[in-house]
Write a protein that holds these residues in place. Structure first.
Motif, PDB file in Angstrom:
ATOM      1  N   ASN A 178     -37.658 -21.845  22.050  1.00  0.00           N
ATOM      2  CA  ASN A 178     -36.581 -20.896  21.756  1.00  0.00           C
ATOM      3  C   ASN A 178     -35.857 -21.215  20.438  1.00  0.00           C
ATOM      4  OD1 ASN A 178     -34.578 -18.936  22.202  1.00  0.00           O
ATOM      5  ND2 ASN A 178     -33.547 -20.102  23.798  1.00  0.00           N
ATOM      6  N   ILE A 179     -35.453 -22.450  20.250  1.00  0.00           N
ATOM      7  CA  ILE A 179     -34.714 -22.841  19.044  1.00  0.00           C
ATOM      8  C   ILE A 179     -35.640 -22.849  17.828  1.00  0.00           C
ATOM      9  CG2 ILE A 179     -33.441 -24.739  17.956  1.00  0.00           C
ATOM     10  CD1 ILE A 179     -31.822 -23.224  20.129  1.00  0.00           C
ATOM     11  N   SER A 180     -36.854 -23.338  17.984  1.00  0.00           N
ATOM     12  CA  SER A 180     -37.811 -23.353  16.873  1.00  0.00           C
ATOM     13  C   SER A 180     -38.100 -21.943  16.368  1.00  0.00           C
ATOM     14  CB  SER A 180     -39.124 -24.015  17.314  1.00  0.00           C
ATOM     15  OG  SER A 180     -38.941 -25.388  17.551  1.00  0.00           O
ATOM     16  N   TYR A 181     -38.269 -20.979  17.281  1.00  0.00           N
ATOM     17  CA  TYR A 181     -38.536 -19.596  16.866  1.00  0.00           C
ATOM     18  C   TYR A 181     -37.366 -19.044  16.068  1.00  0.00           C
ATOM     19  CZ  TYR A 181     -41.746 -20.064  20.853  1.00  0.00           C
ATOM     20  OH  TYR A 181     -42.687 -20.517  21.747  1.00  0.00           O
ATOM     21  N   GLU A 182     -36.173 -19.393  16.486  1.00  0.00           N
ATOM     22  CA  GLU A 182     -34.978 -18.888  15.779  1.00  0.00           C
ATOM     23  C   GLU A 182     -34.945 -19.415  14.347  1.00  0.00           C
ATOM     24  OE1 GLU A 182     -32.281 -16.188  15.700  1.00  0.00           O
ATOM     25  OE2 GLU A 182     -32.893 -16.733  17.742  1.00  0.00           O
ATOM     26  N   PHE A 183     -35.232 -20.698  14.164  1.00  0.00           N
ATOM     27  CA  PHE A 183     -35.284 -21.257  12.808  1.00  0.00           C
ATOM     28  C   PHE A 183     -36.389 -20.591  11.993  1.00  0.00           C
ATOM     29  CE2 PHE A 183     -32.797 -24.933  14.391  1.00  0.00           C
ATOM     30  CZ  PHE A 183     -31.919 -25.087  13.330  1.00  0.00           C
ATOM     31  N   ALA A 184     -37.579 -20.435  12.593  1.00  0.00           N
ATOM     32  CA  ALA A 184     -38.710 -19.825  11.883  1.00  0.00           C
ATOM     33  C   ALA A 184     -38.389 -18.386  11.492  1.00  0.00           C
ATOM     34  CB  ALA A 184     -39.964 -19.881  12.750  1.00  0.00           C
ATOM     35  N   SER A 185     -37.753 -17.646  12.378  1.00  0.00           N
ATOM     36  CA  SER A 185     -37.396 -16.259  12.085  1.00  0.00           C
ATOM     37  C   SER A 185     -36.437 -16.160  10.905  1.00  0.00           C
ATOM     38  CB  SER A 185     -36.760 -15.617  13.332  1.00  0.00           C
ATOM     39  OG  SER A 185     -36.430 -14.269  13.090  1.00  0.00           O
ATOM     40  N   ASN A 193     -47.358 -23.057  20.758  1.00  0.00           N
ATOM     41  CA  ASN A 193     -48.474 -22.809  19.831  1.00  0.00           C
ATOM     42  C   ASN A 193     -48.931 -21.351  19.887  1.00  0.00           C
ATOM     43  OD1 ASN A 193     -48.627 -25.406  18.755  1.00  0.00           O
ATOM     44  ND2 ASN A 193     -50.038 -26.105  20.331  1.00  0.00           N
ATOM     45  N   GLU A 194     -49.084 -20.808  21.089  1.00  0.00           N
ATOM     46  CA  GLU A 194     -49.543 -19.427  21.242  1.00  0.00           C
ATOM     47  C   GLU A 194     -48.518 -18.440  20.689  1.00  0.00           C
ATOM     48  OE1 GLU A 194     -50.274 -19.193  25.453  1.00  0.00           O
ATOM     49  OE2 GLU A 194     -52.182 -20.281  25.301  1.00  0.00           O
ATOM     50  N   THR A 195     -47.240 -18.669  20.988  1.00  0.00           N
ATOM     51  CA  THR A 195     -46.195 -17.767  20.518  1.00  0.00           C
ATOM     52  C   THR A 195     -46.064 -17.826  19.002  1.00  0.00           C
ATOM     53  OG1 THR A 195     -45.016 -18.053  22.611  1.00  0.00           O
ATOM     54  CG2 THR A 195     -43.762 -17.140  20.775  1.00  0.00           C
ATOM     55  N   PHE A 242     -37.818 -11.735  12.841  1.00  0.00           N
ATOM     56  CA  PHE A 242     -38.261 -11.321  14.175  1.00  0.00           C
ATOM     57  C   PHE A 242     -37.091 -10.942  15.085  1.00  0.00           C
ATOM     58  CE2 PHE A 242     -41.431 -14.176  12.378  1.00  0.00           C
ATOM     59  CZ  PHE A 242     -42.551 -13.352  12.412  1.00  0.00           C
ATOM     60  N   LYS A 243     -35.969 -10.569  14.490  1.00  0.00           N
ATOM     61  CA  LYS A 243     -34.764 -10.210  15.244  1.00  0.00           C
ATOM     62  C   LYS A 243     -35.080  -9.188  16.336  1.00  0.00           C
ATOM     63  CE  LYS A 243     -30.203  -8.164  14.768  1.00  0.00           C
ATOM     64  NZ  LYS A 243     -29.197  -7.665  13.853  1.00  0.00           N
ATOM     65  N   PHE A 266     -46.784 -14.691  16.221  1.00  0.00           N
ATOM     66  CA  PHE A 266     -45.774 -14.227  15.261  1.00  0.00           C
ATOM     67  C   PHE A 266     -46.107 -14.629  13.822  1.00  0.00           C
ATOM     68  CE2 PHE A 266     -42.247 -14.422  18.701  1.00  0.00           C
ATOM     69  CZ  PHE A 266     -42.498 -13.112  19.074  1.00  0.00           C
ATOM     70  N   GLY A 267     -47.085 -15.506  13.642  1.00  0.00           N
ATOM     71  CA  GLY A 267     -47.398 -16.002  12.304  1.00  0.00           C
ATOM     72  C   GLY A 267     -46.390 -17.026  11.818  1.00  0.00           C
ATOM     73  N   MET A 268     -45.796 -17.760  12.749  1.00  0.00           N
ATOM     74  CA  MET A 268     -44.798 -18.786  12.404  1.00  0.00           C
ATOM     75  C   MET A 268     -45.480 -20.126  12.166  1.00  0.00           C
ATOM     76  SD  MET A 268     -41.899 -18.022  15.272  1.00  0.00           S
ATOM     77  CE  MET A 268     -40.829 -16.598  15.202  1.00  0.00           C
ATOM     78  N   GLN A 269     -44.871 -20.926  11.299  1.00  0.00           N
ATOM     79  CA  GLN A 269     -45.384 -22.268  11.024  1.00  0.00           C
ATOM     80  C   GLN A 269     -44.554 -23.286  11.807  1.00  0.00           C
ATOM     81  OE1 GLN A 269     -45.123 -22.751   6.801  1.00  0.00           O
ATOM     82  NE2 GLN A 269     -46.355 -20.952   6.389  1.00  0.00           N
TER      83      GLN A 269
END
Length: 185
Positions: A56-63, A83-85, A8-9, A89-92
């Motif tokens: 913010n940090i969780s999304y970076e790891f998931a990406s 949860n919504e974000t 998701f860069k 993005f389809g992130m777990q």
């Protein structure tokens, strides 16, 4: 804020203004993830994101391919936003609405990387309680890394298992590791 790297860069994430957050700056986040990238394969780690705020940090790891991510924050709005974000993005990302200190007292969940970004106005005692509870309750994997973000004016280097700190502008990351079995003897 934006996602620095991975699937998701470049994607921008705009959190509602009413959330009680102070996201890690992109510059500090990029530097931090360069450090982590040199030590771990993102696909192989489990992550515990404490005081997760906007996520913010969780999304970076998931990406970057991490599949086992738990975000903990006491603010319902923050949890709902994560949860919504994540869903969009389809992130777990598993979220837990809890006071972080109560969560650390009761949790049995171990992680390879634990990231904590508490409010900068915490006292040194409050900051120090984070590594104290994590190590007392054996929440960090043997080869794991605890990272606590704080102001450059806060010194937590006397906390148990402190390794070193890195400064990025007004932000500071303090790193904690378990002693190797050689060091314990």
């Amino acid at each position: 804020m934006r996602i620095i790297s991975g699937e998701f860069k470049g994607r921008r994430i705009t959190a509602p203004k009413k959330l009680p957050i102070r996201p890690t700056t992109d510059m500090a986040k990029e530097s931090l993830f360069n450090i982590i990238n040199n030590q771990y394969y993102f696909e192989d780690v489990s992550v515990l994101d404490l005081f997760s705020g906007s996520g913010n940090i969780s999304y970076e790891f998931a990406s970057r391919g991490t599949r086992n991510i738990t975000s903990v924050d006491q603010d319902f709005g923050c949890i709902r936003f994560i949860n919504e974000t994540a869903e969009s993005f389809g992130m777990q990302i598993q979220t837990i609405k809890s006071d972080v200190f109560k969560f650390l007292e009761k949790s049995k969940t171990k992680a390879t990387i634990i990231f904590a970004d508490p409010p900068y106005d915490f006292t040194v005692e409050q900051f120090s309680k984070i590594p104290e509870l994590i190590f007392k309750n054996d929440l960090l994997d043997a080869d794991g890394l605890l990272i606590v973000e704080h102001s450059k004016y806060t010194d937590i280097s006397s906390s148990k298992n402190y390794s070193h700190s890195k400064s990025y502008g007004a932000n500071m990351f303090s790193f904690f590791t378990l002693p190797s079995s050689d060091e314990e003897e």
